[in-house]
Scaffold this motif. Sequence first.
Motif, PDB file in Angstrom:
ATOM      1  N   ALA A   1       0.843  -1.202   0.000  1.00 11.57           N
ATOM      2  CA  ALA A   1       0.000   0.000   0.000  1.00 11.57           C
ATOM      3  C   ALA A   1       0.879   1.253   0.000  1.00 11.57           C
ATOM      4  O   ALA A   1       1.920   1.301   0.658  1.00 11.57           O
ATOM      5  N   LYS A   2       0.455   2.275  -0.763  1.00 13.81           N
ATOM      6  CA  LYS A   2       1.172   3.546  -0.786  1.00 13.81           C
ATOM      7  C   LYS A   2       1.083   4.201   0.589  1.00 13.81           C
ATOM      8  O   LYS A   2       0.024   4.206   1.213  1.00 13.81           O
ATOM      9  N   VAL A   3       2.198   4.770   1.027  1.00 17.47           N
ATOM     10  CA  VAL A   3       2.233   5.458   2.308  1.00 17.47           C
ATOM     11  C   VAL A   3       3.048   6.740   2.195  1.00 17.47           C
ATOM     12  O   VAL A   3       3.924   6.862   1.338  1.00 17.47           O
ATOM     13  N   SER A   4       2.742   7.669   3.078  1.00 14.45           N
ATOM     14  CA  SER A   4       3.558   8.854   3.316  1.00 14.45           C
ATOM     15  C   SER A   4       3.753   8.922   4.817  1.00 14.45           C
ATOM     16  O   SER A   4       2.778   9.036   5.552  1.00 14.45           O
ATOM     17  N   ILE A   5       4.980   8.823   5.258  1.00 13.74           N
ATOM     18  CA  ILE A   5       5.254   8.905   6.684  1.00 13.74           C
ATOM     19  C   ILE A   5       6.156  10.103   6.950  1.00 13.74           C
ATOM     20  O   ILE A   5       6.938  10.515   6.087  1.00 13.74           O
ATOM     21  N   TYR A   6       5.999  10.672   8.128  1.00 12.85           N
ATOM     22  CA  TYR A   6       6.802  11.805   8.549  1.00 12.85           C
ATOM     23  C   TYR A   6       7.684  11.356   9.701  1.00 12.85           C
ATOM     24  O   TYR A   6       7.202  10.757  10.660  1.00 12.85           O
ATOM     25  N   LEU A   7       8.985  11.653   9.588  1.00  9.87           N
ATOM     26  CA  LEU A   7       9.945  11.258  10.604  1.00  9.87           C
ATOM     27  C   LEU A   7      10.540  12.496  11.264  1.00  9.87           C
ATOM     28  O   LEU A   7      10.800  13.504  10.590  1.00  9.87           O
ATOM     29  N   ASP A   8      10.759  12.400  12.568  1.00  8.45           N
ATOM     30  CA  ASP A   8      11.430  13.469  13.302  1.00  8.45           C
ATOM     31  C   ASP A   8      12.817  13.644  12.688  1.00  8.45           C
ATOM     32  O   ASP A   8      13.529  12.659  12.455  1.00  8.45           O
ATOM     33  N   PRO A   9      13.227  14.893  12.405  1.00 13.40           N
ATOM     34  CA  PRO A   9      14.491  15.104  11.702  1.00 13.40           C
ATOM     35  C   PRO A   9      15.733  14.728  12.493  1.00 13.40           C
ATOM     36  O   PRO A   9      16.767  14.409  11.911  1.00 13.40           O
ATOM     37  N   ALA A  10      15.643  14.709  13.815  1.00 10.78           N
ATOM     38  CA  ALA A  10      16.805  14.400  14.638  1.00 10.78           C
ATOM     39  C   ALA A  10      16.842  12.933  15.063  1.00 10.78           C
ATOM     40  O   ALA A  10      17.892  12.289  15.005  1.00 10.78           O
ATOM     41  N   SER A  11      15.702  12.386  15.460  1.00  9.58           N
ATOM     42  CA  SER A  11      15.679  11.022  15.994  1.00  9.58           C
ATOM     43  C   SER A  11      15.283   9.964  14.964  1.00  9.58           C
ATOM     44  O   SER A  11      15.587   8.786  15.136  1.00  9.58           O
ATOM     45  N   GLY A  12      14.558  10.360  13.931  1.00 16.40           N
ATOM     46  CA  GLY A  12      14.088   9.416  12.934  1.00 16.40           C
ATOM     47  C   GLY A  12      12.836   8.674  13.370  1.00 16.40           C
ATOM     48  O   GLY A  12      12.372   7.774  12.679  1.00 16.40           O
ATOM     49  N   GLU A  13      12.252   9.046  14.507  1.00 15.34           N
ATOM     50  CA  GLU A  13      11.027   8.418  14.972  1.00 15.34           C
ATOM     51  C   GLU A  13       9.845   8.885  14.128  1.00 15.34           C
ATOM     52  O   GLU A  13       9.783  10.049  13.713  1.00 15.34           O
ATOM     53  N   ILE A  14       8.893   7.999  13.881  1.00 14.48           N
ATOM     54  CA  ILE A  14       7.700   8.357  13.115  1.00 14.48           C
ATOM     55  C   ILE A  14       6.835   9.294  13.947  1.00 14.48           C
ATOM     56  O   ILE A  14       6.531   8.998  15.093  1.00 14.48           O
ATOM     57  N   VAL A  15       6.467  10.425  13.354  1.00 12.20           N
ATOM     58  CA  VAL A  15       5.580  11.367  14.040  1.00 12.20           C
ATOM     59  C   VAL A  15       4.180  11.333  13.446  1.00 12.20           C
ATOM     60  O   VAL A  15       3.229  11.765  14.072  1.00 12.20           O
ATOM     61  N   ARG A  16       4.068  10.817  12.226  1.00 13.94           N
ATOM     62  CA  ARG A  16       2.757  10.631  11.589  1.00 13.94           C
ATOM     63  C   ARG A  16       2.900   9.740  10.400  1.00 13.94           C
ATOM     64  O   ARG A  16       3.785   9.803   9.621  1.00 13.94           O
TER      65      ARG A  16
END
Length: 88
Positions: free
Chosen positions: A73-88
Amino acid sequence: MKPILASLTLAFLAAAATQPALADRMRCAPVPAGQWMAIEKVIAKAEALGYTVRETKKDDGCWKVKGFDRNGAKVSIYLDPASGEIVR
């Protein structure tokens, strides 16, 4: 007087209807440019989480990764720029 009241009511309802859309925009906490993860590390992090990465870019103060999940499935994920943790 009724046309003015009707116009004001419609304007209020239209403004109220757009609020959830504005609240849905995720922004990451401000991080100085020197503390952002390198794009290669962001891609590696997303791939380690099981995503197939097609595009990576900076967006709204986050790393935005577009691609596919494990199910294709197509996804768009947002990662914290410093930690790389998914924020959304």
